[in-house]
Each structure stands twice: as structure tokens, then as C-alpha cells.
Scaffold this motif. Structure first.
Motif, PDB file in Angstrom:
ATOM      1  N   UNK A  41      31.723 -36.755 -73.441  1.00  0.00           N
ATOM      2  CA  UNK A  41      31.137 -36.792 -72.098  1.00  0.00           C
ATOM      3  C   UNK A  41      30.158 -37.958 -71.958  1.00  0.00           C
ATOM      4  N   UNK A  42      29.325 -38.187 -72.985  1.00  0.00           N
ATOM      5  CA  UNK A  42      28.338 -39.261 -72.930  1.00  0.00           C
ATOM      6  C   UNK A  42      28.979 -40.633 -72.847  1.00  0.00           C
ATOM      7  N   UNK A  69      34.011 -47.256 -75.906  1.00  0.00           N
ATOM      8  CA  UNK A  69      35.443 -47.066 -76.147  1.00  0.00           C
ATOM      9  C   UNK A  69      35.727 -46.826 -77.630  1.00  0.00           C
ATOM     10  N   UNK A  70      35.024 -47.567 -78.481  1.00  0.00           N
ATOM     11  CA  UNK A  70      35.191 -47.391 -79.927  1.00  0.00           C
ATOM     12  C   UNK A  70      34.749 -46.009 -80.365  1.00  0.00           C
ATOM     13  N   UNK A  71      33.629 -45.546 -79.839  1.00  0.00           N
ATOM     14  CA  UNK A  71      33.144 -44.203 -80.185  1.00  0.00           C
ATOM     15  C   UNK A  71      34.098 -43.119 -79.695  1.00  0.00           C
ATOM     16  N   UNK A 284      27.770 -38.635 -85.852  1.00  0.00           N
ATOM     17  CA  UNK A 284      26.465 -38.997 -85.295  1.00  0.00           C
ATOM     18  C   UNK A 284      26.507 -40.247 -84.409  1.00  0.00           C
ATOM     19  N   UNK A 285      27.110 -41.373 -84.851  1.00  0.00           N
ATOM     20  CA  UNK A 285      27.099 -42.555 -83.970  1.00  0.00           C
ATOM     21  C   UNK A 285      27.707 -42.318 -82.588  1.00  0.00           C
ATOM     22  N   UNK A 286      28.912 -41.699 -82.473  1.00  0.00           N
ATOM     23  CA  UNK A 286      29.438 -41.456 -81.124  1.00  0.00           C
ATOM     24  C   UNK A 286      28.570 -40.535 -80.285  1.00  0.00           C
ATOM     25  N   UNK A 287      27.793 -39.657 -80.944  1.00  0.00           N
ATOM     26  CA  UNK A 287      26.897 -38.755 -80.220  1.00  0.00           C
ATOM     27  C   UNK A 287      25.638 -39.472 -79.760  1.00  0.00           C
ATOM     28  N   UNK A 294      21.296 -44.351 -72.741  1.00  0.00           N
ATOM     29  CA  UNK A 294      20.942 -43.692 -71.482  1.00  0.00           C
ATOM     30  C   UNK A 294      19.431 -43.535 -71.354  1.00  0.00           C
ATOM     31  N   UNK A 295      18.770 -43.298 -72.478  1.00  0.00           N
ATOM     32  CA  UNK A 295      17.324 -43.071 -72.459  1.00  0.00           C
ATOM     33  C   UNK A 295      16.546 -44.385 -72.467  1.00  0.00           C
ATOM     34  N   UNK A 296      16.967 -45.318 -73.332  1.00  0.00           N
ATOM     35  CA  UNK A 296      16.184 -46.536 -73.559  1.00  0.00           C
ATOM     36  C   UNK A 296      16.537 -47.694 -72.630  1.00  0.00           C
TER      37      UNK A 296
END
Length: 314
Positions: A41-42, A69-71, A284-287, A294-296
């Protein structure tokens, strides 16, 4: 000899989940499913925002799209076998399917490493040549970089799969993880594996090893450029544009180094530790990448909030 020939043609491979927790797989699968769902979703949200907002049609965000796309590819590649184990207790995977999964996991990992390097180059150009930024990183250049990144990964990993195909295996082979990795498959062979081992090492050196060195060099150059800026406020502003990328680099390389260290020096560690480290490396990386950006990244954050407010009004 005939046993080896038969096993070479039709070997069985058994994936490994969390041994000893089979009765709790249904419960364990819930947080894993949430991680996958959040990752997908992210990254889709990042792609949607960049695609629909014309103001984000800039080199930095094109590279961010490549990362998303890679994630997505990495998550989609590992998802089938993970949930076949946790939902259906189905550990067996055909040899050819295992090779295909291994191929794409390593391809997407190498692509992610290269995209992170390209993003470092993007930040260097933006800080070093702000007035010529768009002229240097044209759409044609970005497309060329993207094709080169994908082409390198596809070409590097293909011979590794071909070499593994030629080796001999036992009739039944137990892997260490809930997905297929090159270094894990090599350990199950009964024939000489030194060519595959050396080639696998060369792939790592020529991809992630080289990329990590160039990443470090890029940030040395970025730091030197930032320190030459006269205004302290401008220095802080310039370096702040790199924060999201630094987080993405650490998110990618820290689990990878941890997995390598566990595999090399943790022979006496519990198999569960190996499985958890492998899952962290791929999950972890795709998450975290879409969360961090989005935050930074103010432009991404503002567009997401704008879309959410518009949806709430409707």
C-alpha cells in the motif's frame, strides 16, 4: 551415480519457516501479512502521488518511483512461499520455481542497491549544481540510468542461475529460509560448487560492494560541497534534502550486513535467528522506504495529506 542423476533432474527442496512454532503459524502470519500489506500500500501510494502530481515530475521523484517499483517487486517475489508455509504448511518448492524466485530476489536486491546509488548521485548534482540540475538530469538520462540499472542486475544474476542448474543435488534438500537464496542453494549441492561460489562472490562485489563504495564516495563529495556553502541555514537546508535517502540506505544495508554476519559467524545460533534476519532483510526496506519518504519529504507528505483531506470532504 543414477541416484545423483535423478536428483539433479528432479530434486525436492523444502523451505524452512520458524521451526518449533508450527502450531502458531496462523498467529505469526498476521504481523507478516500486515507488513506485506503496508509495504504494498505504501509503495503504491508513493507511485500514485508522483504519477498524479505534475509538480513532482522531477529527477528526485523519478528515482523514488524506481525505488518504490523495486520494493513492490521484492515484496511480490517473496510473498508466495512465505504464505504457503505460514498458511498452508506447504514447504516443498519445485527446483525450477526455486531458481526463478532466487533469480528475482537477487535481481531486485541488486536493482535496489543501484537505485540508492543513483539517488545519491541525484542529491550530489542537486546540491553541487542547483541551477543546472534539470539540464544535467534530463528525462533521457534518467531513462538511460534506469535501463542500465535493470540490465546490470538481469545480466549479473542470470549466469548464477544457469550454474546452479548444472549442479547435482540430493533427492531431498532442506533450505534455511522460507524463500530461495543463492548462498542457501549452493550449500545443498553434492557436486563441486567452487565455480558457483566464486561467481556469486563476484556478483556481490560487482554490484552491492561497488555500489556501497560509490555511495560512500558520493556522500564524501556531498559533505564537502555542503561545507563550502557560506550560509549555515543553507548548509542545513541542503543536508536535510539527504536525510530521507540516508535512512533508506541504512534500512537496506544494515539488515543485509546483519544477515551476512549471522550466516558467516553465527553457525551455532538458533535457526530461528537466521530466518528472522533473512525476513528482516527482505521485509524491512519495502516497509520503511515509503514511510520514511512520506514522513521526511515535505512534498510527498503534503500531497498525501491533501489527497486524504479531499477524500474526507467527499
Amino acid at each position: 551415480m543414477s541416484v545423483f542423476n535423478n536428483s539433479a533432474l528432479y530434486p525436492r527442496f523444502l523451505l524452512t519457516g520458524l521451526s518449533g512454532f508450527e502450531s502458531r503459524y496462523g498467529l505469526i502470519s498476521l504481523p507478516i501479512f500486515l507488513v506485506y500489506a503496508t509495504s504494498i500500500a505504501g509503495n503504491i501510494t508513493i507511485l500514485f502521488i508522483i504519477r498524479t502530481e505534475s509538480s513532482l515530475h522531477q529527477p528526485m521523484y523519478y528515482f523514488l518511483s524506481m525505488l518504490a517499483l523495486t520494493d513492490l517487486g521484492l515484496s511480490t517475489t517473496t510473498l508466495p512461499t512465505m504464505f504457503s508455509i505460514f498458511w498452508f504448511h506447504a514447504r516443498e518448492i519445485p527446483f525450477n520455481a526455486c531458481l526463478v524466485q532466487m533469480y528475482f530476489i537477487h535481481v531486485f536486491s541488486i536493482i535496489e542497491s543501484a537505485v540508492l546509488l543513483a539517488m545519491a548521485f541525484d542529491r550530489f548534482v542537486a546540491i553541487r549544481e542547483p541551477l543546472r540540475y534539470a539540464a544535467i538530469l534530463t528525462n533521457g538520462i534518467i531513462i538511460g540510468i534506469g535501463l542500465a540499472i535493470a540490465g546490470r542486475a538481469l545480466a549479473l544474476v542470470f549466469p548464477a542461475s544457469f550454474l546452479l542448474k548444472r549442479l547435482q543435488y540430493r533427492a531431498v534438500n532442506i533450505l534455511s529460509y522460507p524463500f530461495c537464496l543463492h548462498q542457501d542453494l549452493i550449500k545443498t549441492t553434492v557436486s563441486s560448487r567452487w565455480v558457483s561460489s566464486i561467481y556469486g562472490l563476484m556478483v556481490v562485489i560487482c554490484s552491492m560492494g561497488l555500489d556501497s563504495m560509490l555511495l560512500l564516495l558520493s556522500y564524501v563529495l556531498i559533505l564537502g560541497t555542503v561545507l563550502r556553502i557560506a550560509s549555515k541555514a543553507e548548509r542545513v537546508k541542503a543536508f536535510n534534502t539527504c536525510i530521507s535517502h540516508i535512512c533508506a540506505v541504512l534500512t537496506f544495508y544494515t539488515p543485509m550486513i546483519g544477515l551476512s554476519m549471522i550466516r558467516r559467524y553465527g553457525q551455532h545460533a538458533s535457526p530461528i535467528v537466521h530466518v528472522l534476519m533473512a525476513n528482516i532483510y527482505l521485509l524491512v526496506p519495502p516497509l520503511m522506504n515509503p514511510v520514511v519518504y512520506s514522513v521526511k519529504t515535505k512534498q510527498i507528505r503534503d500531497r498525501i495529506l491533501k489527497k486524504l483531506k479531499k477524500k474526507n470532504k467527499i
